[in-house]
Design a protein around this motif. Structure first.
Motif, PDB file in Angstrom:
ATOM      1  N   ASP A  62     -43.723 -43.666  36.326  1.00 47.62           N
ATOM      2  CA  ASP A  62     -43.894 -43.638  37.784  1.00 47.62           C
ATOM      3  C   ASP A  62     -45.197 -43.011  38.252  1.00 47.62           C
ATOM      4  O   ASP A  62     -45.527 -43.089  39.441  1.00 47.62           O
ATOM      5  CB  ASP A  62     -42.716 -42.931  38.442  1.00 47.62           C
ATOM      6  CG  ASP A  62     -42.589 -41.464  38.035  1.00 47.62           C
ATOM      7  OD1 ASP A  62     -43.402 -41.003  37.201  1.00 47.62           O
ATOM      8  OD2 ASP A  62     -41.687 -40.794  38.551  1.00 47.62           O
ATOM      9  N   GLU A  63     -45.938 -42.361  37.351  1.00 50.91           N
ATOM     10  CA  GLU A  63     -47.203 -41.719  37.709  1.00 50.91           C
ATOM     11  C   GLU A  63     -47.034 -40.798  38.916  1.00 50.91           C
ATOM     12  O   GLU A  63     -47.932 -40.644  39.745  1.00 50.91           O
ATOM     13  CB  GLU A  63     -48.281 -42.769  37.986  1.00 50.91           C
ATOM     14  CG  GLU A  63     -48.575 -43.657  36.791  1.00 50.91           C
ATOM     15  CD  GLU A  63     -49.604 -44.735  37.086  1.00 50.91           C
ATOM     16  OE1 GLU A  63     -50.301 -44.632  38.116  1.00 50.91           O
ATOM     17  OE2 GLU A  63     -49.715 -45.678  36.278  1.00 50.91           O
TER      18      GLU A  63
ATOM     19  N   ALA B 104     -42.562 -47.346  39.644  1.00 50.20           N
ATOM     20  CA  ALA B 104     -42.355 -47.589  38.216  1.00 50.20           C
ATOM     21  C   ALA B 104     -41.774 -48.978  37.979  1.00 50.20           C
ATOM     22  O   ALA B 104     -42.187 -49.693  37.056  1.00 50.20           O
ATOM     23  CB  ALA B 104     -41.440 -46.514  37.636  1.00 50.20           C
ATOM     24  N   LEU B 105     -40.807 -49.375  38.806  1.00 50.30           N
ATOM     25  CA  LEU B 105     -40.219 -50.704  38.677  1.00 50.30           C
ATOM     26  C   LEU B 105     -41.272 -51.800  38.860  1.00 50.30           C
ATOM     27  O   LEU B 105     -41.353 -52.740  38.064  1.00 50.30           O
ATOM     28  CB  LEU B 105     -39.103 -50.888  39.711  1.00 50.30           C
ATOM     29  CG  LEU B 105     -37.748 -50.276  39.382  1.00 50.30           C
ATOM     30  CD1 LEU B 105     -36.834 -50.346  40.606  1.00 50.30           C
ATOM     31  CD2 LEU B 105     -37.096 -50.988  38.205  1.00 50.30           C
ATOM     32  N   HIS B 106     -42.068 -51.656  39.904  1.00 51.55           N
ATOM     33  CA  HIS B 106     -43.092 -52.667  40.169  1.00 51.55           C
ATOM     34  C   HIS B 106     -44.081 -52.756  39.019  1.00 51.55           C
ATOM     35  O   HIS B 106     -44.453 -53.866  38.580  1.00 51.55           O
ATOM     36  CB  HIS B 106     -43.827 -52.351  41.473  1.00 51.55           C
ATOM     37  CG  HIS B 106     -44.765 -53.448  41.905  1.00 51.55           C
ATOM     38  ND1 HIS B 106     -46.062 -53.533  41.448  1.00 51.55           N
ATOM     39  CD2 HIS B 106     -44.583 -54.515  42.735  1.00 51.55           C
ATOM     40  CE1 HIS B 106     -46.647 -54.588  41.980  1.00 51.55           C
ATOM     41  NE2 HIS B 106     -45.773 -55.200  42.761  1.00 51.55           N
TER      42      HIS B 106
ATOM     43  N   ILE C 268     -42.210 -54.411  35.952  1.00 52.44           N
ATOM     44  CA  ILE C 268     -41.848 -55.811  36.190  1.00 52.44           C
ATOM     45  C   ILE C 268     -43.096 -56.688  36.253  1.00 52.44           C
ATOM     46  O   ILE C 268     -43.121 -57.805  35.724  1.00 52.44           O
ATOM     47  CB  ILE C 268     -40.998 -55.940  37.469  1.00 52.44           C
ATOM     48  CG1 ILE C 268     -39.628 -55.288  37.251  1.00 52.44           C
ATOM     49  CG2 ILE C 268     -40.824 -57.402  37.871  1.00 52.44           C
ATOM     50  CD1 ILE C 268     -38.784 -55.167  38.502  1.00 52.44           C
ATOM     51  N   ALA C 269     -44.141 -56.188  36.892  1.00 54.76           N
ATOM     52  CA  ALA C 269     -45.391 -56.953  36.973  1.00 54.76           C
ATOM     53  C   ALA C 269     -45.989 -57.185  35.591  1.00 54.76           C
ATOM     54  O   ALA C 269     -46.639 -58.213  35.347  1.00 54.76           O
ATOM     55  CB  ALA C 269     -46.385 -56.225  37.874  1.00 54.76           C
ATOM     56  N   ALA C 270     -45.759 -56.243  34.671  1.00 58.03           N
ATOM     57  CA  ALA C 270     -46.316 -56.361  33.321  1.00 58.03           C
ATOM     58  C   ALA C 270     -45.469 -57.244  32.414  1.00 58.03           C
ATOM     59  O   ALA C 270     -45.937 -57.689  31.361  1.00 58.03           O
ATOM     60  CB  ALA C 270     -46.446 -54.970  32.698  1.00 58.03           C
ATOM     61  N   ALA C 271     -44.218 -57.508  32.800  1.00 57.70           N
ATOM     62  CA  ALA C 271     -43.334 -58.334  31.975  1.00 57.70           C
ATOM     63  C   ALA C 271     -43.822 -59.780  31.980  1.00 57.70           C
ATOM     64  O   ALA C 271     -44.443 -60.251  32.931  1.00 57.70           O
ATOM     65  CB  ALA C 271     -41.904 -58.254  32.488  1.00 57.70           C
TER      66      ALA C 271
ATOM     67  N   LEU D 126     -32.687 -54.978  34.854  1.00 59.18           N
ATOM     68  CA  LEU D 126     -32.906 -53.634  35.383  1.00 59.18           C
ATOM     69  C   LEU D 126     -31.787 -52.712  34.906  1.00 59.18           C
ATOM     70  O   LEU D 126     -30.601 -53.013  35.087  1.00 59.18           O
ATOM     71  CB  LEU D 126     -32.941 -53.671  36.912  1.00 59.18           C
ATOM     72  CG  LEU D 126     -33.878 -54.699  37.556  1.00 59.18           C
ATOM     73  CD1 LEU D 126     -33.877 -54.538  39.070  1.00 59.18           C
ATOM     74  CD2 LEU D 126     -35.287 -54.583  37.008  1.00 59.18           C
ATOM     75  N   GLN D 127     -32.184 -51.577  34.324  1.00 58.81           N
ATOM     76  CA  GLN D 127     -31.220 -50.609  33.816  1.00 58.81           C
ATOM     77  C   GLN D 127     -31.744 -49.197  34.075  1.00 58.81           C
ATOM     78  O   GLN D 127     -32.956 -48.964  34.045  1.00 58.81           O
ATOM     79  CB  GLN D 127     -30.990 -50.797  32.310  1.00 58.81           C
ATOM     80  CG  GLN D 127     -30.409 -52.154  31.946  1.00 58.81           C
ATOM     81  CD  GLN D 127     -30.278 -52.361  30.448  1.00 58.81           C
ATOM     82  OE1 GLN D 127     -30.917 -51.686  29.653  1.00 58.81           O
ATOM     83  NE2 GLN D 127     -29.436 -53.299  30.057  1.00 58.81           N
ATOM     84  N   ASP D 128     -30.833 -48.266  34.322  1.00 60.19           N
ATOM     85  CA  ASP D 128     -31.225 -46.859  34.438  1.00 60.19           C
ATOM     86  C   ASP D 128     -31.380 -46.259  33.055  1.00 60.19           C
ATOM     87  O   ASP D 128     -30.760 -46.714  32.082  1.00 60.19           O
ATOM     88  CB  ASP D 128     -30.174 -46.075  35.230  1.00 60.19           C
ATOM     89  CG  ASP D 128     -30.272 -46.322  36.729  1.00 60.19           C
ATOM     90  OD1 ASP D 128     -31.270 -46.944  37.158  1.00 60.19           O
ATOM     91  OD2 ASP D 128     -29.357 -45.909  37.464  1.00 60.19           O
TER      92      ASP D 128
END
Length: 247
Positions: free
Chosen positions: A14-15, A22-24, A27-30, A37-39
């Motif tokens: 998340d920096e 962090a999600l973005h 996901i953008a790198a996938a 999506l998982q915790d």
């Protein structure tokens, strides 16, 4: 089906900018068509389901220390919420979902980024659900034990109330009519229970049935205790969530 598991971790992905960032980033790198999506604190299922939906809601089960009243009450509440999640999604009127166990078409998630309220620390899952419903995308639910993830309850009353107030604080930002209608019904029913405790005679059989459908191990006593205190704790969390500024 090509899929990438996305597990955002605080302090790693998340920096310092929160879970949504962090999600973005992940996901953008996938490079796969779908992301799962998982915790990072769940016990994740090992099998991967097949889907052609834009958003696939998968089941969750809460497990904890049965010697702790706090944890038993959370398990009881979670069972009811999960059953509502599954039933409303099956009817095409989804009002709940959890990013702890959710499969999404990657491109559709990225298209919804602008709808996820980056300024609000949590709620990526519910705002995503709203965005997908508003855009008329295909939402499905798969209620299959093979794909159930296990979540853990909060261990202290302080962390429990902090979590619930954070959840409640997002409520004013919801715009979906199904979600708002469900929230209003729950709120009104619990206010009526405070004003007229006899209402419990009508509410409890329905809500206990919801709980038992999802988790047959929940005891009648735990369900009744939750029913008795729920209106008060719900109002405390709602007011706390609305007036607390930072999370």
């Amino acid at each position: 089906m090509s899929i990438t598991r996305i597990i955002p971790q605080r302090g790693i992905n998340d920096e310092g900018r929160g879970k949504k960032f962090a999600l973005h980033k992940l996901i953008a790198a996938a490079t796969t068509e779908y992301v799962w999506l998982q915790d990072d604190d769940i016990i994740a299922p090992t099998e991967e389901p097949e889907t052609t939906a834009d958003l696939l809601i998968l089941p969750l089960r809460m497990e904890g220390d049965k010697s702790s009243l706090l944890q038993r009450l959370q398990i009881t509440e979670y069972a009811a919420l999960q059953q509502v999640t599954i039933e409303t999604a099956h009817k095409g009127k989804a009002v709940l979902c959890s990013g702890a166990n959710l499969i999404v078409r990657r491109d559709r998630w990225l298209e919804s980024w602008k709808d996820l309220h980056e300024e609000i620390p949590s709620g990526d899952d519910m705002f995503l659900l709203e965005s997908f419903k508003r855009r008329g995308l295909r939402i499905e639910v798969l209620d299959d034990a093979r794909y159930t993830a296990v979540v853990r309850p909060q261990k202290t009353w302080a962390s429990f109330f902090k979590q619930r107030m954070r959840w409640a604080g997002k409520a004013p930002h919801y715009t979906d009519s199904d979600i708002r209608r469900y929230g209003a019904i729950v709120l009104i029913a619990n206010i009526l229970q405070v004003l007229c405790p006899a209402i419990i005679l009508f509410k409890f059989p329905y809500e206990y049935n919801l709980i038992k459908k999802r988790d047959a191990s929940v005891s009648l006593i735990d369900a009744l205790i939750l029913e008795l205190i729920y209106p008060f704790y719900m109002l405390i969390c709602l007011l706390g969530g609305l007036f607390r500024r930072t999370w």
